[in-house]
Design a protein around this motif. Structure first.
Motif, PDB file in Angstrom:
ATOM      1  N   TYR A  48       0.857  -0.817  -0.169  1.00  0.00           N
ATOM      2  CA  TYR A  48      -0.233  -0.111  -0.066  1.00  0.00           C
ATOM      3  C   TYR A  48       0.775   1.279  -0.185  1.00  0.00           C
ATOM      4  CZ  TYR A  48      -3.767  -3.211   1.208  1.00  0.00           C
ATOM      5  OH  TYR A  48      -4.881  -3.897   1.304  1.00  0.00           O
ATOM      6  N   GLY A  49       2.148   0.884   0.061  1.00  0.00           N
ATOM      7  CA  GLY A  49       2.733   2.055  -0.097  1.00  0.00           C
ATOM      8  C   GLY A  49       3.050   2.774   1.443  1.00  0.00           C
ATOM      9  N   PHE A  50       3.140   2.295   2.472  1.00  0.00           N
ATOM     10  CA  PHE A  50       2.052   2.440   3.952  1.00  0.00           C
ATOM     11  C   PHE A  50       3.171   2.200   4.832  1.00  0.00           C
ATOM     12  CE2 PHE A  50      -2.745   2.269   3.703  1.00  0.00           C
ATOM     13  CZ  PHE A  50      -2.578   3.410   3.032  1.00  0.00           C
ATOM     14  N   GLY A  51       3.683   2.435   6.094  1.00  0.00           N
ATOM     15  CA  GLY A  51       4.584   2.065   7.020  1.00  0.00           C
ATOM     16  C   GLY A  51       3.985   1.900   8.953  1.00  0.00           C
ATOM     17  N   ARG A  52       4.752   1.569   9.230  1.00  0.00           N
ATOM     18  CA  ARG A  52       4.440   1.468  10.565  1.00  0.00           C
ATOM     19  C   ARG A  52       3.964   2.308  11.406  1.00  0.00           C
ATOM     20  NH1 ARG A  52      10.073  -1.305  12.750  1.00  0.00           N
ATOM     21  NH2 ARG A  52       9.581  -3.410  11.159  1.00  0.00           N
ATOM     22  N   LEU A  58      -4.640   2.978  12.530  1.00  0.00           N
ATOM     23  CA  LEU A  58      -5.215   1.431  11.848  1.00  0.00           C
ATOM     24  C   LEU A  58      -5.513   0.972  12.525  1.00  0.00           C
ATOM     25  CD1 LEU A  58      -4.119   0.689   8.234  1.00  0.00           C
ATOM     26  CD2 LEU A  58      -6.492   1.415   8.636  1.00  0.00           C
ATOM     27  N   HIS A  59      -4.566   0.422  13.742  1.00  0.00           N
ATOM     28  CA  HIS A  59      -4.916  -0.569  14.854  1.00  0.00           C
ATOM     29  C   HIS A  59      -5.560   0.540  16.153  1.00  0.00           C
ATOM     30  CE1 HIS A  59      -4.362  -3.416  17.880  1.00  0.00           C
ATOM     31  NE2 HIS A  59      -4.183  -2.237  18.975  1.00  0.00           N
ATOM     32  N   PHE A  60      -5.264   1.021  16.933  1.00  0.00           N
ATOM     33  CA  PHE A  60      -6.401   1.921  17.458  1.00  0.00           C
ATOM     34  C   PHE A  60      -7.012   2.462  16.891  1.00  0.00           C
ATOM     35  CE2 PHE A  60      -1.736   1.945  19.184  1.00  0.00           C
ATOM     36  CZ  PHE A  60      -2.095   1.807  20.662  1.00  0.00           C
ATOM     37  N   ALA A  84      -0.769  14.136  11.042  1.00  0.00           N
ATOM     38  CA  ALA A  84      -1.618  14.810   9.701  1.00  0.00           C
ATOM     39  C   ALA A  84      -0.683  14.451   8.698  1.00  0.00           C
ATOM     40  CB  ALA A  84      -1.045  16.146  10.292  1.00  0.00           C
ATOM     41  N   ARG A  85       0.693  13.719   7.891  1.00  0.00           N
ATOM     42  CA  ARG A  85       0.868  13.469   7.206  1.00  0.00           C
ATOM     43  C   ARG A  85       0.319  11.991   6.383  1.00  0.00           C
ATOM     44  NH1 ARG A  85       4.335   9.659   5.233  1.00  0.00           N
ATOM     45  NH2 ARG A  85       4.816   9.767   7.752  1.00  0.00           N
ATOM     46  N   VAL A  86      -0.091  10.600   7.709  1.00  0.00           N
ATOM     47  CA  VAL A  86      -0.189   9.666   7.857  1.00  0.00           C
ATOM     48  C   VAL A  86      -1.604   9.597   7.715  1.00  0.00           C
ATOM     49  CG1 VAL A  86      -0.218   7.492   9.335  1.00  0.00           C
ATOM     50  CG2 VAL A  86       1.533   8.193   8.853  1.00  0.00           C
ATOM     51  N   LEU A  87      -2.663   9.936   8.545  1.00  0.00           N
ATOM     52  CA  LEU A  87      -3.936  10.188   8.425  1.00  0.00           C
ATOM     53  C   LEU A  87      -4.288  10.470   7.308  1.00  0.00           C
ATOM     54  CD1 LEU A  87      -6.281   9.425  10.864  1.00  0.00           C
ATOM     55  CD2 LEU A  87      -6.155  12.602  11.482  1.00  0.00           C
ATOM     56  N   LYS A  88      -3.744  11.438   6.780  1.00  0.00           N
ATOM     57  CA  LYS A  88      -3.898  12.181   5.075  1.00  0.00           C
ATOM     58  C   LYS A  88      -4.550  11.410   4.143  1.00  0.00           C
ATOM     59  CE  LYS A  88      -3.233  15.750   1.425  1.00  0.00           C
ATOM     60  NZ  LYS A  88      -3.948  15.210   0.885  1.00  0.00           N
ATOM     61  N   GLN A  89      -2.880  10.748   4.449  1.00  0.00           N
ATOM     62  CA  GLN A  89      -2.805   9.262   2.905  1.00  0.00           C
ATOM     63  C   GLN A  89      -4.127   8.233   3.274  1.00  0.00           C
ATOM     64  OE1 GLN A  89       1.067   8.666   4.508  1.00  0.00           O
ATOM     65  NE2 GLN A  89       1.869   9.029   1.954  1.00  0.00           N
ATOM     66  N   LEU A  90      -4.423   7.590   4.759  1.00  0.00           N
ATOM     67  CA  LEU A  90      -5.224   6.938   5.486  1.00  0.00           C
ATOM     68  C   LEU A  90      -6.677   7.280   4.852  1.00  0.00           C
ATOM     69  CD1 LEU A  90      -3.643   5.634   8.371  1.00  0.00           C
ATOM     70  CD2 LEU A  90      -4.226   4.727   6.667  1.00  0.00           C
ATOM     71  N   ILE A  91      -7.312   8.463   5.110  1.00  0.00           N
ATOM     72  CA  ILE A  91      -8.259   8.906   4.706  1.00  0.00           C
ATOM     73  C   ILE A  91      -8.397   9.130   3.132  1.00  0.00           C
ATOM     74  CG2 ILE A  91      -9.558  11.682   4.968  1.00  0.00           C
ATOM     75  CD1 ILE A  91      -8.457  11.783   7.378  1.00  0.00           C
ATOM     76  N   ASP A  92      -7.103   9.559   2.308  1.00  0.00           N
ATOM     77  CA  ASP A  92      -7.277   9.458   1.160  1.00  0.00           C
ATOM     78  C   ASP A  92      -7.587   8.380   0.586  1.00  0.00           C
ATOM     79  OD1 ASP A  92      -6.920  12.390   0.710  1.00  0.00           O
ATOM     80  OD2 ASP A  92      -4.520  12.567   0.398  1.00  0.00           O
ATOM     81  N   THR A  93      -7.394   7.305   0.796  1.00  0.00           N
ATOM     82  CA  THR A  93      -7.233   5.196   0.136  1.00  0.00           C
ATOM     83  C   THR A  93      -8.673   4.885   1.327  1.00  0.00           C
ATOM     84  OG1 THR A  93      -5.543   5.391   1.794  1.00  0.00           O
ATOM     85  CG2 THR A  93      -4.864   6.120   0.193  1.00  0.00           C
TER      86      THR A  93
END
Length: 177
Positions: A48-52, A58-60, A84-93
């Motif tokens: 997914y191009g995601f990291g830890r 996602l877990h919490f 913000a960066r991580v959350l934006k990616q998770l929202i955008d996807t």
């Protein structure tokens, strides 16, 4: 000005040992256990191009739908900018949705989507299998001891965060030891 003592820059050819009461054996076991515990999810996340950081969010969010951004920042102990960066990616996807808080319009509550729930479960399954196998190998009767040990590894002032997730399948909250 650098320290140019006779030993400066000279190689040390012996391994560090349990000097000064440092338990290198357990420290090393933690390194290896963490490496392998995160390896399966890391492979899935790479697709997914995601990291830890994505995994932790996602877990919490899946363990406590409606978690606010402020609460998540407090649990993860990361900067607002990193989240913000991580959350934006998770929202955008379409893995997470962010909704305005019902009582405070400035609050943002986070919820998984079906896609986010599926990914969280896909990441947790191999970790759960690894934990189950390790508990079986070490004797499942040891689980309460292991839970107490891991909880004791958490800074005392932060242990209350453990209770923000639903009670374990054993029917016991972490604080009920």
């Amino acid at each position: 000005m650098s320290d140019r003592s006779p030993s400066a820059g000279q190689p040390i050819r012996t391994a560090v040992t349990d000097e000064d009461g440092i338990d290198f054996a357990l420290i090393e076991l933690f390194f290896f256990a963490y490496r392998d515990f995160t390896s399966d999810p890391d492979q899935i996340l790479a697709d997914y191009g995601f990291g830890r950081a994505h995994h932790r969010v996602l877990h919490f969010v899946n363990r406590r739908p409606g978690l606010t951004v402020a609460e998540l920042l407090d649990v993860l102990k990361i900067t607002k900018q990193s989240l913000a960066r991580v959350l934006k990616q998770l929202i955008d996807t379409d893995h997470i949705v962010q909704l305005q808080g019902p009582r405070d319009r400035r609050q943002r509550e986070l919820y998984p989507t079906a896609k986010g729930r599926a990914l969280a479960l896909a990441l947790a399954r191999p970790q759960s299998r690894r934990i189950r196998a390790a508990l079986e190998d070490s004797g499942t009767a040891e689980r309460p001891t292991i839970e107490r040990f891991l909880e004791a590894m958490v800074n005392p002032e932060l242990r209350a965060q453990i209770d923000i997730v639903p009670a374990q399948t054993s029917g016991k909250n972490h604080g009920d030891h």
